[in-house]
Design an enzyme around this catalytic site. Sequence first.
Site, short mmCIF file in Angstrom:
data_model
loop_
_atom_site.label_atom_id
_atom_site.label_comp_id
_atom_site.label_asym_id
_atom_site.label_seq_id
_atom_site.Cartn_x
_atom_site.Cartn_y
_atom_site.Cartn_z
N SER A 1 -10.13 6.25 0.33
CA SER A 1 -11.22 7.00 -0.29
C SER A 1 -11.52 8.30 0.44
O SER A 1 -12.67 8.72 0.57
CB SER A 1 -12.49 6.13 -0.39
OG SER A 1 -12.27 5.02 -1.24
N GLU B 1 -5.08 2.08 6.52
CA GLU B 1 -5.70 2.09 5.20
C GLU B 1 -6.37 0.74 4.96
O GLU B 1 -5.71 -0.22 4.54
CB GLU B 1 -4.65 2.35 4.12
CG GLU B 1 -4.01 3.73 4.23
CD GLU B 1 -3.24 4.09 2.97
OE1 GLU B 1 -3.57 5.13 2.38
OE2 GLU B 1 -2.35 3.33 2.59
N GLY C 1 -8.28 2.90 -3.36
CA GLY C 1 -8.38 2.71 -4.80
C GLY C 1 -9.65 3.30 -5.39
O GLY C 1 -10.56 3.74 -4.69
N HIS D 1 2.69 -0.33 2.28
CA HIS D 1 1.40 -0.06 1.63
C HIS D 1 0.80 -1.36 1.11
O HIS D 1 1.53 -2.26 0.67
CB HIS D 1 1.59 0.94 0.49
CG HIS D 1 0.30 1.48 -0.04
ND1 HIS D 1 -0.47 0.77 -0.95
CD2 HIS D 1 -0.37 2.63 0.21
CE1 HIS D 1 -1.55 1.48 -1.24
NE2 HIS D 1 -1.52 2.61 -0.55
#
Length: 258
Positions: free
Chosen positions: A215, A168, A174, A96
């Site tokens: 998102s 991502e 975030g 990640h």
Amino acid sequence: MRSKPLWVGTSWKMNKAPREARQAAEALAEIALPSHISSFVIPPFTSIADVSRILDKSPFQVGAQNTHWEDEGAWTGEISAPMIKESGATIVEVGHSERRTHFNETDATVNLKVAAAMRHDLTPLICIGDTAEDHHFGVTHETLARQARIALHGLTSEQVKKVLFAYEPVWAIGAKGRAAAPDFVQDAHARLRHHLADIYGAETARAINILYGGSVSLQNAAHYVRQKDIDGIFIGRAAWAPKDFAAIIDACAASSNR
């Protein structure tokens, strides 16, 4: 209808202490998943065993947010793949962007962790993504190809088919992230799949599931899963409440049936 299941998953990140995690898992256990949906939840390490126990008879899979590449040893503060496996998880997330940015995760260590997951029959969920700078200079596809190729180094074609990827974009995740346009994500996934086909062949590349995360919300989830090469979504804060996760699953299921 899709030829393979649609994946819808979420990570709780560093949220939900054991009591809250158990409550959330109990709510998830009441959700009936459509037959063409595969779903997972990734709690903190402290709750993997509890969440796995509660969801044992449900269709939800449980994952871990990281693993070490060694099976045991003097690695203070680390968690190994055998520990994760014995706790009941079947998926392990590696690479990640938060791990890469704040904890010095590299493409090489991601590869070691993927190999560790494979040794213990855990499904690696490999996170890859371009930075805002990569995106600005138009090297998104090169970045994804490099990260994916190194992550899969040393794996056989049969092993590669078991991998999950999560694209991502760092600039999309975030609280301050902006969701990528569905056609941009489709193009990124299609190009990545083409790159994987060059290495492993078209059949293997088609079998690999490539999810999108960044998102994702109830409002936009269906737009992503309508795309040909988007095999599912990986959701953050928009799915932390079980009722919200269930609503997103329902939206995706309805959209992918069209």
